[in-house]
Design a protein around this motif. Sequence first.
Motif, PDB file in Angstrom:
ATOM      1  N   ARG A 117      89.065 -53.492  -5.795  1.00 41.33           N
ATOM      2  CA  ARG A 117      90.375 -53.040  -6.290  1.00 41.33           C
ATOM      3  C   ARG A 117      90.569 -53.359  -7.776  1.00 41.33           C
ATOM      4  O   ARG A 117      91.633 -53.100  -8.318  1.00 41.33           O
ATOM      5  CB  ARG A 117      91.483 -53.713  -5.482  1.00 41.33           C
ATOM      6  CG  ARG A 117      91.447 -53.449  -3.986  1.00 41.33           C
ATOM      7  CD  ARG A 117      91.642 -51.982  -3.660  1.00 41.33           C
ATOM      8  NE  ARG A 117      91.632 -51.734  -2.232  1.00 41.33           N
ATOM      9  CZ  ARG A 117      92.724 -51.722  -1.468  1.00 41.33           C
ATOM     10  NH1 ARG A 117      93.912 -51.949  -2.009  1.00 41.33           N
ATOM     11  NH2 ARG A 117      92.628 -51.480  -0.180  1.00 41.33           N
ATOM     12  N   GLU A 118      89.564 -53.962  -8.394  1.00 42.08           N
ATOM     13  CA  GLU A 118      89.627 -54.346  -9.814  1.00 42.08           C
ATOM     14  C   GLU A 118      90.780 -55.307 -10.091  1.00 42.08           C
ATOM     15  O   GLU A 118      91.463 -55.221 -11.119  1.00 42.08           O
ATOM     16  CB  GLU A 118      89.727 -53.107 -10.712  1.00 42.08           C
ATOM     17  CG  GLU A 118      88.508 -52.201 -10.603  1.00 42.08           C
ATOM     18  CD  GLU A 118      88.583 -51.012 -11.545  1.00 42.08           C
ATOM     19  OE1 GLU A 118      89.664 -50.753 -12.108  1.00 42.08           O
ATOM     20  OE2 GLU A 118      87.541 -50.341 -11.741  1.00 42.08           O
ATOM     21  N   VAL A 119      90.992 -56.217  -9.165  1.00 42.81           N
ATOM     22  CA  VAL A 119      92.004 -57.266  -9.335  1.00 42.81           C
ATOM     23  C   VAL A 119      91.359 -58.425 -10.089  1.00 42.81           C
ATOM     24  O   VAL A 119      90.405 -59.034  -9.606  1.00 42.81           O
ATOM     25  CB  VAL A 119      92.542 -57.750  -7.976  1.00 42.81           C
ATOM     26  CG1 VAL A 119      93.505 -58.917  -8.174  1.00 42.81           C
ATOM     27  CG2 VAL A 119      93.223 -56.618  -7.238  1.00 42.81           C
ATOM     28  N   ARG A 120      91.873 -58.737 -11.252  1.00 44.99           N
ATOM     29  CA  ARG A 120      91.309 -59.823 -12.064  1.00 44.99           C
ATOM     30  C   ARG A 120      92.312 -60.938 -12.321  1.00 44.99           C
ATOM     31  O   ARG A 120      91.965 -61.941 -12.959  1.00 44.99           O
ATOM     32  CB  ARG A 120      90.804 -59.272 -13.388  1.00 44.99           C
ATOM     33  CG  ARG A 120      89.685 -58.248 -13.258  1.00 44.99           C
ATOM     34  CD  ARG A 120      88.985 -58.020 -14.575  1.00 44.99           C
ATOM     35  NE  ARG A 120      89.869 -57.405 -15.555  1.00 44.99           N
ATOM     36  CZ  ARG A 120      89.611 -57.347 -16.865  1.00 44.99           C
ATOM     37  NH1 ARG A 120      88.506 -57.904 -17.340  1.00 44.99           N
ATOM     38  NH2 ARG A 120      90.450 -56.753 -17.692  1.00 44.99           N
ATOM     39  N   SER A 121      93.527 -60.796 -11.821  1.00 44.50           N
ATOM     40  CA  SER A 121      94.558 -61.793 -12.098  1.00 44.50           C
ATOM     41  C   SER A 121      95.656 -61.641 -11.061  1.00 44.50           C
ATOM     42  O   SER A 121      96.067 -60.522 -10.753  1.00 44.50           O
ATOM     43  CB  SER A 121      95.113 -61.587 -13.513  1.00 44.50           C
ATOM     44  OG  SER A 121      96.146 -62.506 -13.789  1.00 44.50           O
ATOM     45  N   GLY A 122      96.122 -62.761 -10.499  1.00 41.62           N
ATOM     46  CA  GLY A 122      97.190 -62.662  -9.516  1.00 41.62           C
ATOM     47  C   GLY A 122      97.397 -63.958  -8.756  1.00 41.62           C
ATOM     48  O   GLY A 122      96.976 -65.035  -9.182  1.00 41.62           O
ATOM     49  N   SER A 123      98.076 -63.834  -7.631  1.00 42.89           N
ATOM     50  CA  SER A 123      98.299 -64.972  -6.742  1.00 42.89           C
ATOM     51  C   SER A 123      98.060 -64.513  -5.315  1.00 42.89           C
ATOM     52  O   SER A 123      98.049 -63.312  -5.024  1.00 42.89           O
ATOM     53  CB  SER A 123      99.723 -65.517  -6.899  1.00 42.89           C
ATOM     54  OG  SER A 123     100.675 -64.559  -6.451  1.00 42.89           O
ATOM     55  N   LEU A 124      97.869 -65.458  -4.413  1.00 48.47           N
ATOM     56  CA  LEU A 124      97.637 -65.108  -3.015  1.00 48.47           C
ATOM     57  C   LEU A 124      98.205 -66.170  -2.093  1.00 48.47           C
ATOM     58  O   LEU A 124      98.364 -67.337  -2.482  1.00 48.47           O
ATOM     59  CB  LEU A 124      96.146 -64.929  -2.730  1.00 48.47           C
ATOM     60  CG  LEU A 124      95.279 -66.183  -2.651  1.00 48.47           C
ATOM     61  CD1 LEU A 124      94.059 -65.929  -1.773  1.00 48.47           C
ATOM     62  CD2 LEU A 124      94.819 -66.604  -4.039  1.00 48.47           C
ATOM     63  N   ALA A 167      92.424 -65.999 -11.388  1.00 50.03           N
ATOM     64  CA  ALA A 167      92.366 -65.901 -12.847  1.00 50.03           C
ATOM     65  C   ALA A 167      90.960 -65.497 -13.265  1.00 50.03           C
ATOM     66  O   ALA A 167      89.996 -65.666 -12.516  1.00 50.03           O
ATOM     67  CB  ALA A 167      92.758 -67.237 -13.485  1.00 50.03           C
ATOM     68  N   TRP A 168      90.864 -64.968 -14.484  1.00 46.40           N
ATOM     69  CA  TRP A 168      89.573 -64.482 -14.974  1.00 46.40           C
ATOM     70  C   TRP A 168      88.908 -65.560 -15.806  1.00 46.40           C
ATOM     71  O   TRP A 168      89.473 -66.065 -16.765  1.00 46.40           O
ATOM     72  CB  TRP A 168      89.769 -63.220 -15.798  1.00 46.40           C
ATOM     73  CG  TRP A 168      88.488 -62.489 -16.044  1.00 46.40           C
ATOM     74  CD1 TRP A 168      87.788 -62.417 -17.209  1.00 46.40           C
ATOM     75  CD2 TRP A 168      87.747 -61.745 -15.084  1.00 46.40           C
ATOM     76  NE1 TRP A 168      86.657 -61.661 -17.041  1.00 46.40           N
ATOM     77  CE2 TRP A 168      86.592 -61.232 -15.737  1.00 46.40           C
ATOM     78  CE3 TRP A 168      87.929 -61.451 -13.723  1.00 46.40           C
ATOM     79  CZ2 TRP A 168      85.656 -60.453 -15.076  1.00 46.40           C
ATOM     80  CZ3 TRP A 168      86.988 -60.674 -13.066  1.00 46.40           C
ATOM     81  CH2 TRP A 168      85.861 -60.180 -13.737  1.00 46.40           C
TER      82      TRP A 168
END
Length: 241
Positions: A117-124, A167-168
């Motif tokens: 999904r090209e997720v390179r930054s976020g929270s879970l 985080a990247w």
Amino acid sequence: MPQDVDLYIPFPSLLSAEFERVTANQLIWPRKHRLTPSREAEERHLALTLAERGARFHPHATGPDLDLGCDQQHWLFLFDDIFEGRWGQDAEHAAHVVRQHDGEDFMTGLTAFCAEREVRSGSLSFIGGFRNARLVGSCTPLKNPEAPLWDDVSVDYLEVFGGGTLAWDTEENVLAPHIHVAAGIKGASAEGRVSHLLEATVQFICEITVVEFTGDGGEPPLTRRRAPELYNVPLLSFATS
């Protein structure tokens, strides 16, 4: 919101005695984490009067306690700004739900999903069961409690609740999840373990909610860089965009 309404709150208006100090210092934390990259951004941030908000939320706090309360206000409002663009208007792109199945490697499945999904930054956040897991921990007394612990322990058959950040890693150019779990050992009266998660194998199912953060120009707003002055521990930082 109507402006011609008189509000009466039958409580005294309290304000921390260190209100003026935190007001004078209110840009230190946002600047340190590069959350206000321009003078215009700083002026917009100052207009929110977040130092006063923190001093009123914590009227009896002083020193580091008040600083933390004010920094929390800065973080809350600045982090919220991330979602003012199209990502905040499109829940399908801002949040993803991952369902991992029995026997799946937790970390491998998570990183594969983010890559797809090209997720390179976020929270879970997630709930589920682990057949086994490796957690940061030691069965012996710590030689230096101030230093990071690189040892790990293996625990079997857990019910878990966890969360963390995505985080990247700008040095390795890879996704760097930072995840902690609170878990109960099923065969030991749900005896608890709380620690940093290194790896795990899913038992039955694990349900993960991923919230993606994006910055201007497609750059990830959350990055992770190692701090040589702090045992080379990878620390979360914020992009300038």
